[in-house]
Design a protein around this motif. Sequence first.
Motif, PDB file in Angstrom:
ATOM      1  N   ALA A  58      47.601  45.445 -30.621  1.00 53.16           N
ATOM      2  CA  ALA A  58      47.131  46.665 -29.963  1.00 53.16           C
ATOM      3  C   ALA A  58      45.658  46.605 -29.610  1.00 53.16           C
ATOM      4  O   ALA A  58      45.199  47.318 -28.701  1.00 53.16           O
ATOM      5  CB  ALA A  58      47.399  47.869 -30.864  1.00 53.16           C
ATOM      6  N   PHE A  59      44.892  45.746 -30.281  1.00 49.65           N
ATOM      7  CA  PHE A  59      43.459  45.672 -30.027  1.00 49.65           C
ATOM      8  C   PHE A  59      43.084  44.548 -29.057  1.00 49.65           C
ATOM      9  O   PHE A  59      41.916  44.425 -28.694  1.00 49.65           O
ATOM     10  CB  PHE A  59      42.707  45.507 -31.345  1.00 49.65           C
ATOM     11  CG  PHE A  59      42.646  46.781 -32.149  1.00 49.65           C
ATOM     12  CD1 PHE A  59      41.582  47.652 -32.011  1.00 49.65           C
ATOM     13  CD2 PHE A  59      43.675  47.120 -33.015  1.00 49.65           C
ATOM     14  CE1 PHE A  59      41.527  48.837 -32.729  1.00 49.65           C
ATOM     15  CE2 PHE A  59      43.640  48.295 -33.742  1.00 49.65           C
ATOM     16  CZ  PHE A  59      42.563  49.162 -33.604  1.00 49.65           C
ATOM     17  N   VAL A  60      44.040  43.737 -28.637  1.00 55.24           N
ATOM     18  CA  VAL A  60      43.733  42.684 -27.665  1.00 55.24           C
ATOM     19  C   VAL A  60      43.252  43.266 -26.337  1.00 55.24           C
ATOM     20  O   VAL A  60      42.287  42.744 -25.745  1.00 55.24           O
ATOM     21  CB  VAL A  60      44.948  41.747 -27.470  1.00 55.24           C
ATOM     22  CG1 VAL A  60      44.723  40.798 -26.294  1.00 55.24           C
ATOM     23  CG2 VAL A  60      45.203  40.947 -28.747  1.00 55.24           C
ATOM     24  N   PRO A  61      43.858  44.344 -25.797  1.00 55.92           N
ATOM     25  CA  PRO A  61      43.298  44.939 -24.579  1.00 55.92           C
ATOM     26  C   PRO A  61      41.858  45.410 -24.745  1.00 55.92           C
ATOM     27  O   PRO A  61      41.076  45.392 -23.777  1.00 55.92           O
ATOM     28  CB  PRO A  61      44.236  46.127 -24.306  1.00 55.92           C
ATOM     29  CG  PRO A  61      45.543  45.723 -24.921  1.00 55.92           C
ATOM     30  CD  PRO A  61      45.154  44.972 -26.154  1.00 55.92           C
ATOM     31  N   VAL A  62      41.472  45.813 -25.951  1.00 58.68           N
ATOM     32  CA  VAL A  62      40.081  46.195 -26.201  1.00 58.68           C
ATOM     33  C   VAL A  62      39.173  44.975 -26.053  1.00 58.68           C
ATOM     34  O   VAL A  62      38.077  45.059 -25.488  1.00 58.68           O
ATOM     35  CB  VAL A  62      39.930  46.814 -27.602  1.00 58.68           C
ATOM     36  CG1 VAL A  62      38.479  47.239 -27.851  1.00 58.68           C
ATOM     37  CG2 VAL A  62      40.864  48.001 -27.772  1.00 58.68           C
ATOM     38  N   VAL A  63      39.628  43.833 -26.555  1.00 53.32           N
ATOM     39  CA  VAL A  63      38.878  42.585 -26.388  1.00 53.32           C
ATOM     40  C   VAL A  63      38.677  42.273 -24.910  1.00 53.32           C
ATOM     41  O   VAL A  63      37.574  41.924 -24.466  1.00 53.32           O
ATOM     42  CB  VAL A  63      39.603  41.415 -27.087  1.00 53.32           C
ATOM     43  CG1 VAL A  63      38.908  40.093 -26.779  1.00 53.32           C
ATOM     44  CG2 VAL A  63      39.657  41.638 -28.593  1.00 53.32           C
ATOM     45  N   LEU A  64      39.748  42.397 -24.120  1.00 51.93           N
ATOM     46  CA  LEU A  64      39.650  42.117 -22.687  1.00 51.93           C
ATOM     47  C   LEU A  64      38.681  43.080 -22.005  1.00 51.93           C
ATOM     48  O   LEU A  64      37.917  42.680 -21.112  1.00 51.93           O
ATOM     49  CB  LEU A  64      41.035  42.214 -22.047  1.00 51.93           C
ATOM     50  CG  LEU A  64      42.098  41.232 -22.577  1.00 51.93           C
ATOM     51  CD1 LEU A  64      43.412  41.429 -21.830  1.00 51.93           C
ATOM     52  CD2 LEU A  64      41.628  39.788 -22.449  1.00 51.93           C
ATOM     53  N   ALA A  65      38.687  44.347 -22.429  1.00 56.13           N
ATOM     54  CA  ALA A  65      37.755  45.325 -21.857  1.00 56.13           C
ATOM     55  C   ALA A  65      36.311  44.956 -22.183  1.00 56.13           C
ATOM     56  O   ALA A  65      35.418  45.051 -21.314  1.00 56.13           O
ATOM     57  CB  ALA A  65      38.076  46.718 -22.384  1.00 56.13           C
ATOM     58  N   TYR A  66      36.063  44.522 -23.405  1.00 54.63           N
ATOM     59  CA  TYR A  66      34.711  44.085 -23.773  1.00 54.63           C
ATOM     60  C   TYR A  66      34.293  42.851 -22.968  1.00 54.63           C
ATOM     61  O   TYR A  66      33.117  42.707 -22.606  1.00 54.63           O
ATOM     62  CB  TYR A  66      34.637  43.768 -25.265  1.00 54.63           C
ATOM     63  CG  TYR A  66      34.299  44.949 -26.139  1.00 54.63           C
ATOM     64  CD1 TYR A  66      33.101  45.653 -25.975  1.00 54.63           C
ATOM     65  CD2 TYR A  66      35.167  45.369 -27.156  1.00 54.63           C
ATOM     66  CE1 TYR A  66      32.781  46.737 -26.789  1.00 54.63           C
ATOM     67  CE2 TYR A  66      34.852  46.455 -27.973  1.00 54.63           C
ATOM     68  CZ  TYR A  66      33.657  47.130 -27.779  1.00 54.63           C
ATOM     69  OH  TYR A  66      33.340  48.202 -28.577  1.00 54.63           O
TER      70      TYR A  66
END
Length: 395
Positions: A148-156
Amino acid sequence: MSAARVSQGARRHVAVGALFLVAWQITALVDAPHRSGVVLGLYGFVLHTVAGKGYALVPSYFDRRLSHPGAPAMSLPLLSLGTVGLAVAPFDDVPSVVGIVGAVCWALGALVFVGAVGWTVRDNLTGRETGTGEVNVDRQWVDRAANAFVPVVLAYLVAGAYETVAVSAALPTLTGRGMAGASHLLAAGVGALLVFTVGFRLLPRFLVSSPPVMLVAVVLTAGAVGPALVAGNLWGGTWFRVGAVAESIAVGGFAVAYVVLFVRSERRRVGLYGPLVGVVMGVVGVALGAHFAFAGGSPGWSIAHYRLNLLGFLGLTIVGVAFQFYPPAVGTFPGANDRTALASMGCLAAGLGVEVYGSLAGVDVAMAIGRFLAVLGASLYAYLLLGLFRERYGE
């Protein structure tokens, strides 16, 4: 055929990352501009390796195959040329356009990675489909939480790429903190958060153990919030301190989780010692950062914080995991064994420890000795990795 193409592209990213690790330690030894070292270490070593293993691992963690197998071949030259341009830009007499071109190239390479991985998982953004086999069904909650936090990585990564271009080309920025803002978005938001997300899926399987479930939730949440607060409020203020606390909780929690995994496990493969030392270095690094946020500190504290987090936490963790994926002992060339791998990590760890002591105590000789040991450790890592790739894959 496409899987082999992706694997080859991933290895080439990791190999180039190893060369940037060596270049980074050399620039530190010869006292090149600080910004050049940050670029070679973060944009070069850490994020090349992250991209390579991201192409190989993230799609499978979302029960998908990379939608564009040619993406690794497209992103590698852009990331590499971009890193070189950004690294030489701080030197005297280098035209500013070199830094701008480097920033644009690197950002384009990052967008290729984000686009390929994002498009691959577009119909499973929450990561509910994990590809977790029946034998690991007890790990599914942790796997879903990490996904669930991989999209957050991509956003960063998108934010950090834009910030790099914006600062280089004098465009409106997101953080208003110059290249330091971009570096914190990328190091903490991409490097560290991806270590948490992938680490909670990968490392328990390496160690055949399970992490404390509550720590997983705390680490991922704090690790997602902290980078934005720190990068946007560097050098002072309440939110900077909140961000520093969040990062300390994230790194400290991950350290506790890994130590628990390591102690519970009977496995003692050489690569598993890299993350063990890395998380210890990370705890010291974020402690220095928190001290800087609440009480201030000298330039030596800032340098020690940067080296402990980038080379210690991220670097040693990456090197150890790389030795797990590419065991040196399967090679037949001279020195291809676990002892050399252990020597590589030992030189990096010992060199960093001596350097940090020298930095905090103001002892220049200790800093020089530590950085020399780090060059040796990085060189051994690159030698083992490149030798294995050449022998096993003809690359």
